[in-house]
Design an enzyme around this catalytic site. Structure first.
Site, short mmCIF file in Angstrom:
data_model
loop_
_atom_site.label_atom_id
_atom_site.label_comp_id
_atom_site.label_asym_id
_atom_site.label_seq_id
_atom_site.Cartn_x
_atom_site.Cartn_y
_atom_site.Cartn_z
N ASP A 13 9.63 40.13 3.17
CA ASP A 13 8.40 39.14 2.93
C ASP A 13 8.41 39.02 1.22
OD1 ASP A 13 7.61 39.16 5.27
OD2 ASP A 13 6.39 41.01 4.92
N GLU A 14 9.94 38.78 0.70
CA GLU A 14 10.06 38.74 -0.69
C GLU A 14 9.94 37.25 -1.28
OE1 GLU A 14 12.33 40.10 1.24
OE2 GLU A 14 12.89 42.33 0.69
N LYS A 16 11.68 34.86 0.84
CA LYS A 16 13.00 34.11 1.21
C LYS A 16 12.96 32.94 1.87
CE LYS A 16 13.60 37.60 4.03
NZ LYS A 16 12.42 38.48 3.58
N GLY A 40 8.95 36.45 9.27
CA GLY A 40 7.90 35.61 9.15
C GLY A 40 8.42 34.78 7.83
N HIS A 41 8.79 33.43 7.76
CA HIS A 41 9.20 32.97 6.42
C HIS A 41 8.24 31.48 6.15
CE1 HIS A 41 13.44 34.73 7.43
NE2 HIS A 41 12.35 35.71 7.03
N ARG A 144 25.58 47.49 25.72
CA ARG A 144 26.59 46.57 26.63
C ARG A 144 26.00 46.10 28.02
NH1 ARG A 144 31.49 50.38 25.18
NH2 ARG A 144 29.76 52.10 25.54
N GLN A 224 14.48 39.88 6.77
CA GLN A 224 14.03 41.35 6.35
C GLN A 224 14.44 41.79 5.11
OE1 GLN A 224 15.19 41.13 10.25
NE2 GLN A 224 13.10 40.48 10.27
N VAL A 412 6.74 31.07 -9.52
CA VAL A 412 5.26 31.28 -10.29
C VAL A 412 4.18 30.73 -9.19
CG1 VAL A 412 6.06 31.29 -12.49
CG2 VAL A 412 5.48 29.14 -11.65
P1 GDP Z 1 9.69 35.88 3.52
O1 GDP Z 1 9.57 36.64 4.84
O2 GDP Z 1 10.70 36.67 2.48
O3 GDP Z 1 10.21 34.43 3.72
O4 GDP Z 1 8.26 35.87 2.59
P2 GDP Z 1 6.83 35.63 3.35
O5 GDP Z 1 6.92 34.02 3.76
O6 GDP Z 1 6.65 36.30 4.84
O7 GDP Z 1 5.85 36.08 2.30
C1 GDP Z 1 5.92 35.42 1.11
C2 GDP Z 1 4.58 34.93 0.75
O8 GDP Z 1 4.40 34.79 -0.63
C3 GDP Z 1 4.42 33.75 1.52
O9 GDP Z 1 2.99 33.39 1.66
C4 GDP Z 1 4.84 32.34 0.29
O10 GDP Z 1 4.01 31.38 0.66
C5 GDP Z 1 4.06 33.31 -1.01
N1 GDP Z 1 4.89 32.91 -2.07
C6 GDP Z 1 6.27 32.80 -2.33
N2 GDP Z 1 6.69 32.67 -3.76
C7 GDP Z 1 5.54 32.83 -4.22
C8 GDP Z 1 5.20 32.89 -5.83
O11 GDP Z 1 6.07 32.78 -6.71
N3 GDP Z 1 3.84 33.13 -5.96
C9 GDP Z 1 2.75 33.36 -5.21
N4 GDP Z 1 1.50 33.49 -5.40
N5 GDP Z 1 3.10 33.19 -3.81
C10 GDP Z 1 4.35 32.98 -3.35
P1 IMO Z 2 10.82 38.90 6.97
O1 IMO Z 2 12.05 38.20 7.35
C1 IMO Z 2 8.54 42.78 6.60
C2 IMO Z 2 9.04 45.77 9.60
C3 IMO Z 2 8.18 46.10 10.25
C4 IMO Z 2 8.35 47.62 10.84
C5 IMO Z 2 9.97 47.65 10.80
C6 IMO Z 2 10.34 47.43 12.38
O2 IMO Z 2 9.67 38.24 7.03
O3 IMO Z 2 11.05 39.51 5.69
P2 IMO Z 2 10.52 45.75 14.20
O4 IMO Z 2 9.58 44.60 14.43
O5 IMO Z 2 11.75 45.03 13.53
O6 IMO Z 2 10.96 46.73 15.09
O7 IMO Z 2 9.77 46.60 12.97
O8 IMO Z 2 10.39 46.50 9.90
N1 IMO Z 2 9.65 44.12 9.47
C7 IMO Z 2 9.39 43.63 8.57
N2 IMO Z 2 8.57 43.48 7.42
N3 IMO Z 2 9.25 41.50 6.64
C8 IMO Z 2 10.03 41.32 7.72
O9 IMO Z 2 10.76 40.13 7.96
C9 IMO Z 2 10.16 42.39 8.75
N4 IMO Z 2 10.71 42.40 9.88
C10 IMO Z 2 10.29 43.68 10.47
O10 IMO Z 2 6.94 45.79 9.84
O11 IMO Z 2 7.92 48.24 9.61
MG MG Z 3 7.91 37.40 6.09
#
Ligand code: GDP
Ligand code: IMO
Ligand code: MG
Length: 428
Positions: A13-14, A16, A40-41, A144, A224, A412
């Site tokens: 959830d960085e 990406k 979830g992106h 397998r 992830q 930002v």
């Molecule tokens: P991913 O899994 O790495 O693609 O990240 P997620 O989409 O799960 O979570 C990132 C969240 O932060 C999303 O709701 C984005 O819309 C939001 N986001 C991304 N970049 C920024 C930012 O620079 N500032 C803020 N406030 N939100 C951001």
């Molecule tokens: P994105 O791509 C954050 C975490 C789950 C749990 C562990 C194992 O959006 O960054 P799993 O369902 O894979 O067996 O869960 O990994 N996890 C994530 N946490 N972002 C994700 O994906 C994740 N995918 C799995 O919360 O701790």
């Molecule tokens: Mg995510």
């Protein structure tokens, strides 16, 4: 030709999805290669929010061929729902979507098994899985006895393979009072979904290599994050795939020399969803404030994310195991308004100072912090790094120095336009 890989450097959830969408302006191919719909992106374009769980985040750029490579595990229902949504919005007609015939299929009973596993860890802490069947599907692959997408179109072979998978799992399902489905039930469920994706199914190894031979600029989209990697993360509180940069090689079928740049994505702070050690976690009002301002609730499960300070031990680990060449920092805007900000520069464990992720004891390390002044300005409108408040610049410089990678992008805000690009990784 340039091949750029984008990797989460923390616990997922960085941001990406947002960064891939930005870089996809220059890419003509975007490839996802591991994980499944545990991801979830989120993309925010023109004020409109879209969340993808399987489809590569490059799909909103019409120039990009989007590929789901063979390292993925695919829930066909989730994939067909995403395809149908793209179709409704008119995007599918313009898109170029390709799905590997070698990718493994998540079966309905994998979801049941994921739930059973979490409920029955024999007194141990649950992993906090997303319960999307990812673990059991990868177990079938490694054991397998998995089903690959190409098997869906060979009824006799499919029935045999399903029997070998079900023969393994039936006793566990029965022991928990769950009825294993019949082969006929599973094949009847899979048949219409397999037909829906048939036009997109192909040999993606050939597709990707033909494109690379033609010098097509390519983006590799990780899911992830490094700390959730099965080998290099906080085992056993990890996901069931490799998430580091090297996973792109096995998941796509390219050699390590094919990747030119590795961009690590990190939030300006840290979050984690699910259980497991998190040294810089804040269980106080500052943590609550970051969660609220950063809207830190899972894109896949809606769970509140645990929040804490930036951990440079983690980002340095990520840079090392991924061979990071650039760093993208997201959500810097979320820290505006804090009196001070902290960066973890090392840990104290059993009276010793360490600067690496220990095999045991990460749950009881004491973080060593560099405390820096915060900034009060709203930075969501800043588009030039030079215009950032001095305290924010100092904070980023310190992160860059401790991680050992130069920053190429500062985000930002969630919107596509809320981005400061200091270097385009496709310009080599
Ligand atoms: P991913 O899994 O790495 O693609 O990240 P997620 O989409 O799960 O979570 C990132 C969240 O932060 C999303 O709701 C984005 O819309 C939001 N986001 C991304 N970049 C920024 C930012 O620079 N500032 C803020 N406030 N939100 C951001
Ligand atoms: P994105 O791509 C954050 C975490 C789950 C749990 C562990 C194992 O959006 O960054 P799993 O369902 O894979 O067996 O869960 O990994 N996890 C994530 N946490 N972002 C994700 O994906 C994740 N995918 C799995 O919360 O701790
Ligand atoms: Mg995510």
């Amino acid at each position: 030709m340039t091949v750029v890989s984008v990797i989460g450097a923390q616990w997922g959830d960085e941001g990406k999805g947002k960064v891939v969408d930005i870089f996809a302006e220059w890419a003509e191919m975007v490839v996802r290669y591991q994980g499944g719909n545990n991801a979830g992106h989120t993309l925010v374009v023109g004020g409109q929010k879209t969340i993808f769980h399987l489809i590569p985040s490059g799909i909103l750029r019409e120039n990009a061929r989007c590929v789901l490579a063979q390292g993925l595990v695919v829930d066909l229902k989730v994939l067909t729902d995403e395809i149908d949504k793209l179709d409704e919005s008119g995007l599918l007609a313009k898109a170029s979507l390709h799905i590997s015939d070698h990718a493994h299929v998540i079966l309905p009973y994998h979801l049941t098994l994921d739930r059973i596993r979490e409920e029955d860890r024999s007194g141990a802490v649950p992993i906090g899985s997303t319960r999307r069947g990812i673990g059991p599907c990868y177990e079938d692959k490694i054991g397998r006895r998995g089903i690959r997408i190409g098997d869906l179109y060979q009824p006799e072979r499919l029935a045999e393979l399903l029997e070998s998978s079900l023969a393994y799992w039936r006793p566990m399902l029965a022991a928990r009072g769950e009825t294993a489905p019949s082969i006929a039930d599973v094949t009847a469920y899979l048949a219409p979904l397999a037909e829906r994706i048939r036009p997109f199914v192909t040999d993606t190894v050939a597709l990707v290599h033909d494109a690379l031979d033609e010098d097509v600029p390519t983006l590799l989209e990780g899911a992830q994050g490094v700390m959730l990697d099965i080998d290099h993360g906080t085992y056993p509180f990890v996901t069931s795939s490799n998430t580091i940069a090297g996973a792109a090689c096995t998941g796509i079928g390219v050699g390590p020399t094919a990747i030119d740049e590795v961009v690590l994505i990190a939030k300006a702070y840290t979050t984690r969803v699910g259980s497991g050690p998190f040294p810089t976690e804040l269980s106080d009002a500052t943590g609550d404030c970051i969660r609220e301002v950063g809207a830190e609730f899972g894109s896949t499960t809606g769970r509140p994310r645990r929040c804490g300070w930036f951990d440079a031990v983690v980002s340095r680990h990520a840079a090392r195991v991924c061979g990071g060449t650039w760093l993208a920092i997201t959500k810097l805007d979320v820290l505006s308004g804090l009196d001070e900000v902290r960066i973890c520069t090392g840990y104290r464990l059993d009276g010793r100072e360490i600067n690496a992720i220990p095999l045991h004891g990460l749950d009881r390390v004491e973080p060593i912090y560099r405390i820096m002044p915060g900034w009060k300005e709203d930075i969501t409108g800043v588009r030039d790094a030079a215009q950032l408040p001095q305290a924010a610049k100092d904070y980023l410089n310190e992160i860059e120095r401790l991680t050992g990678c130069p920053i190429c992008l500062i985000s930002v805000g969630p919107g596509r336009e809320q981005t400061i690009l200091t270097h385009n990784p496709f310009d080599t």
